[in-house]
Design an enzyme around this catalytic site. Structure first.
Site, mmCIF file in Angstrom:
data_model
loop_
_atom_site.group_PDB
_atom_site.id
_atom_site.type_symbol
_atom_site.label_atom_id
_atom_site.label_comp_id
_atom_site.label_asym_id
_atom_site.label_seq_id
_atom_site.Cartn_x
_atom_site.Cartn_y
_atom_site.Cartn_z
ATOM 1 N N GLY A 91 -13.160 78.678 -6.274
ATOM 2 C CA GLY A 91 -12.550 77.632 -7.078
ATOM 3 C C GLY A 91 -13.016 76.239 -6.720
ATOM 4 N N THR A 92 -13.197 75.969 -5.429
ATOM 5 C CA THR A 92 -13.609 74.628 -4.998
ATOM 6 C C THR A 92 -14.966 74.258 -5.569
ATOM 7 O OG1 THR A 92 -12.298 74.623 -2.964
ATOM 8 C CG2 THR A 92 -14.265 73.256 -2.983
ATOM 9 N N ASN A 174 0.101 75.334 -8.274
ATOM 10 C CA ASN A 174 0.152 76.364 -7.244
ATOM 11 C C ASN A 174 1.439 76.353 -6.422
ATOM 12 O OD1 ASN A 174 -0.979 73.820 -6.224
ATOM 13 N ND2 ASN A 174 -1.090 74.878 -4.281
ATOM 14 N N GLN A 205 -4.860 79.609 -10.338
ATOM 15 C CA GLN A 205 -3.553 80.232 -10.129
ATOM 16 C C GLN A 205 -3.101 81.067 -11.319
ATOM 17 O OE1 GLN A 205 -1.756 80.659 -7.564
ATOM 18 N NE2 GLN A 205 -2.754 79.271 -6.136
ATOM 19 N N THR A 263 -29.588 83.015 -3.765
ATOM 20 C CA THR A 263 -29.503 84.438 -4.106
ATOM 21 C C THR A 263 -28.048 84.841 -4.309
ATOM 22 O OG1 THR A 263 -31.488 84.895 -2.803
ATOM 23 C CG2 THR A 263 -30.078 86.772 -3.348
ATOM 24 N N CYS A 357 4.078 69.860 4.668
ATOM 25 C CA CYS A 357 4.198 68.877 5.746
ATOM 26 C C CYS A 357 3.179 69.191 6.837
ATOM 27 C CB CYS A 357 5.603 68.903 6.343
ATOM 28 S SG CYS A 357 6.884 68.369 5.201
#
Length: 420
Positions: A91-92, A174, A205, A263, A357
């Site tokens: 995804g990134t 997400n 997601q 590849t 957090c």
């Protein structure tokens, strides 16, 4: 002897973790048995190890496997052509290629206005921050969202302008599972009168949890991430509607239509193709959705009933029931430390904090999602995310209700003692 001892320790650890109830499926999912089987079979085949770019028969055989997987992905999102699918590492990379690839040719020449949401994945948010800080011509607007994390369409309409080049808004969130009105967003862009506005949505997601149809959505680019819907990690795809021109962001040979050199990861591609083939079957997809929703709702009602004796504001559910992923449950508890709760239950249940957090930094920060829906710091601190899959059982849900309830009551008892 030392190696044998280490192996025994690892074996014991595996036996323990295999008994942990897994409720963190928005982070990643267990590979489907069919996906594992087809990948193992691929490794065992004597003629499927070739380089797909080679022109001999062994290379051609491997190229066929890639083409077959590309077609399976095309079918799963109802794209028109299989060559609209580009393989990436996940995804990134897909998000980076979609956004940077569109903007790259005109970074210094024209104002390029981008509209996005305030809670995109870091691969979108951090890229946009970099572009804005590096290029004077890049201008970014953030659309408002309501208290359920749904895009404000009226505000979105106001943000559109002649310089708008890209709209990039995730298909679903997400953390709280809110599904965005992508079709309505696209319609507003088209009605604005500019065919130059390109619409990208990160569906990482959403795949495998709701039906995705790129023709119905009428989008230009869509991000797919394999490991979010029971495929292997390290592989993803980008849908690029035919006629959309992108610049490569990596340089090498001319793989993937000269957009993604290197590849191909054939083993992972085969696994992704199988994962997509499974959800292309409407019966399978609907059964999965039904199972995810049923177990999620069972979990919510079970926890809610456990705390009926608390005040009505003690437990808050985040998001919109109607426009929400079927597997996602975001809950905020008063007077509860979510990070501590995760640690209390780490040997029995795997789940996440909802506030993200950062305990290892000097200053804790609230997640962009919880900030966007205007959640108080106290509730953000006590927010957990529980996400089921089609593999989640009723017995696991019932046991989780008991374990989470007991852990929360322990915290409440400690809180009461400290404040007496």
């Amino acid at each position: 002897m030392a190696l044998l001892s280490m192996n025994n320790d690892l074996h014991e650890e595996y036996n323990h973790t295999s008994k942990i109830i897994y409720l963190d499926n928005n982070a990643t999912t267990r590979e489907d048995k069919s996906v594992i089987e087809i990948m193992i079979n691929h490794l065992k085949r004597s003629n499927s190890f070739g380089n797909p770019s080679s022109s001999h028969l062994i290379g051609i055989e491997t190229r066929y496997l890639i083409d077959e997987s590309r077609e399976q992905i095309r079918s799963s999102i109802n794209a028109s052509y299989s060559n609209e699918i580009i393989f990436t590492s996940g995804g990134t990379e897909s998000n980076n290629l979609a956004i940077y690839g569109i903007l790259k040719s005109n970074l210094n020449n024209h104002i390029q206005h981008i509209i996005t949401s305030p809670f995109e994945h870091p691969s979108v948010a951090n890229l946009l921050t970099y572009l804005q800080n590096s290029y004077e011509k890049i201008q970014i607007s953030f659309v408002k969202v309501d208290s359920n994390g749904i895009v404000d369409l009226q505000h979105f309409r106001q943000l559109l302008r002649p310089e708008t080049k890209i709209v990039t808004i995730m298909h679903s969130n997400n953390e709280i599972g809110s599904i965005q009105p992508i079709e309505e967003i696209v319609q507003l862009c088209r009605k604005y009168g500019s065919s130059d506005i390109l619409i990208h949505t990160d569906a990482s997601q959403s795949m495998g949890k709701v039906a995705i149809d790129v023709l119905r959505l009428d989008i230009d680019l869509l991000t797919i991430c394999s490991h979010k819907f029971h495929g292997p990690k390290g592989i993803g795809a980008l849908y690029i509607r035919q006629g959309i021109k992108l610049e490569p962001i990596l340089y090498g040979a001319q793989h993937e239509q000269n957009l993604r050199p290197g590849t191909e990861n054939v083993l992972a591609i085969v696994g992704l193709g199988k994962a997509c083939q499974l959800i292309s079957n409407k019966s399978i997809l609907n059964k999965r959705i039904e199972q995810m929703k049923r177990t999620r709702d069972r979990l919510y009602l079970g926890l809610k009933n456990q705390f009926n004796d608390q005040n009505q504001d003690f437990l808050k559910r985040n998001g919109n029931d109607q426009y929400c992923l079927p597997n996602t449950l975001s809950l905020s508890f008063q007077q509860i430390n979510a990070k501590q709760l995760v640690n209390q239950l780490s040997d029995s249940i795997a789940f996440s904090t909802g506030s993200a957090c950062h305990e290892d930094t000097k200053h804790q920060t609230m997640s962009t999602t919880l900030q966007a829906i205007d959640l108080s710091w106290e509730l953000a601190r006590g927010t957990i995310r529980l996400s089921t899959s089609y593999m989640t059982t009723d017995d696991e849900i019932d046991e989780s209700i008991i374990l989470i309830t007991n852990a929360i009551k322990q915290q409440l008892s400690s809180y009461t003692d400290q404040h007496d």
